[in-house]
Design a protein around this motif. Structure first.
Motif, PDB file in Angstrom:
ATOM      1  N   ARG A 151       0.837  -1.207   0.000  1.00 40.75           N
ATOM      2  CA  ARG A 151       0.000   0.000   0.000  1.00 40.75           C
ATOM      3  C   ARG A 151       0.874   1.260   0.000  1.00 40.75           C
ATOM      4  NH1 ARG A 151      -4.966   1.186   4.159  1.00 40.75           N
ATOM      5  NH2 ARG A 151      -5.510   3.217   3.322  1.00 40.75           N
ATOM      6  N   GLU A 152       1.923   1.276   0.811  1.00 41.96           N
ATOM      7  CA  GLU A 152       2.816   2.432   0.859  1.00 41.96           C
ATOM      8  C   GLU A 152       3.614   2.576  -0.433  1.00 41.96           C
ATOM      9  OE1 GLU A 152       2.266   0.486   3.495  1.00 41.96           O
ATOM     10  OE2 GLU A 152       1.471   1.955   4.895  1.00 41.96           O
ATOM     11  N   ARG A 153       4.001   1.457  -1.038  1.00 40.09           N
ATOM     12  CA  ARG A 153       4.727   1.530  -2.320  1.00 40.09           C
ATOM     13  C   ARG A 153       3.846   2.128  -3.404  1.00 40.09           C
ATOM     14  NH1 ARG A 153       6.222  -3.940  -3.677  1.00 40.09           N
ATOM     15  NH2 ARG A 153       4.964  -4.637  -1.953  1.00 40.09           N
ATOM     16  N   TRP A 154       2.554   1.794  -3.409  1.00 35.97           N
ATOM     17  CA  TRP A 154       1.648   2.398  -4.388  1.00 35.97           C
ATOM     18  C   TRP A 154       1.522   3.900  -4.142  1.00 35.97           C
ATOM     19  CZ3 TRP A 154       0.382   0.737  -8.925  1.00 35.97           C
ATOM     20  CH2 TRP A 154       0.340  -0.636  -9.188  1.00 35.97           C
ATOM     21  N   THR A 155       1.520   4.304  -2.881  1.00 33.28           N
ATOM     22  CA  THR A 155       1.464   5.733  -2.548  1.00 33.28           C
ATOM     23  C   THR A 155       2.708   6.447  -3.067  1.00 33.28           C
ATOM     24  OG1 THR A 155       0.114   5.301  -0.596  1.00 33.28           O
ATOM     25  CG2 THR A 155       1.296   7.405  -0.657  1.00 33.28           C
ATOM     26  N   ILE A 156       3.873   5.859  -2.876  1.00 32.04           N
ATOM     27  CA  ILE A 156       5.122   6.448  -3.369  1.00 32.04           C
ATOM     28  C   ILE A 156       5.101   6.534  -4.893  1.00 32.04           C
ATOM     29  CG2 ILE A 156       7.619   6.054  -3.563  1.00 32.04           C
ATOM     30  CD1 ILE A 156       7.385   4.829  -0.669  1.00 32.04           C
ATOM     31  N   TYR A 157       4.579   5.510  -5.544  1.00 30.97           N
ATOM     32  CA  TYR A 157       4.448   5.508  -7.008  1.00 30.97           C
ATOM     33  C   TYR A 157       3.583   6.684  -7.468  1.00 30.97           C
ATOM     34  CZ  TYR A 157       2.651   3.870 -11.537  1.00 30.97           C
ATOM     35  OH  TYR A 157       2.266   3.773 -12.849  1.00 30.97           O
ATOM     36  N   GLU A 158       2.452   6.870  -6.825  1.00 36.92           N
ATOM     37  CA  GLU A 158       1.554   7.975  -7.194  1.00 36.92           C
ATOM     38  C   GLU A 158       2.224   9.330  -6.941  1.00 36.92           C
ATOM     39  OE1 GLU A 158      -1.217   7.798  -8.885  1.00 36.92           O
ATOM     40  OE2 GLU A 158      -1.148   5.609  -8.889  1.00 36.92           O
ATOM     41  N   LEU A 159       2.978   9.444  -5.851  1.00 37.51           N
ATOM     42  CA  LEU A 159       3.692  10.691  -5.574  1.00 37.51           C
ATOM     43  C   LEU A 159       4.770  10.969  -6.627  1.00 37.51           C
ATOM     44  CD1 LEU A 159       4.057  10.426  -1.706  1.00 37.51           C
ATOM     45  CD2 LEU A 159       2.663  12.081  -2.973  1.00 37.51           C
TER      46      LEU A 159
END
Length: 76
Positions: A36-44
């Protein structure tokens, strides 16, 4: 003596837009984070690139290559 121009600034394209050639931030240090956090970093990362492009910067790394690199580094 004339100062040496910054190589990034020296590259110009379309109406004076600067071409950003890197170095690019890497995201592999986050591959151990929960998905979930990796997807957030990807979106950022995508939002950061989009903001730079909206300001008129031209990226030397094509968007498809950027997405491919980020997803590989984040193991998504």
């Amino acid at each position: 003596m004339t100062p040496t121009p910054n190589p990034v600034q020296a590259l110009q394209q379309r109406a004076g837009a600067s071409i950003i050639s890197g170095p690019w931030p890497t995201y592999s240090q986050f591959k151990g984070f929960p998905e979930r956090e990796r997807w957030t970093i990807y979106e950022l990362a995508k939002a950061g690139r989009r903001a730079m492009e909206e300001k008129g910067f031209e990226m030397s790394e094509p968007y498809d290559a950027f997405v491919r690199r980020i997803t590989q580094e984040l193991q998504l």
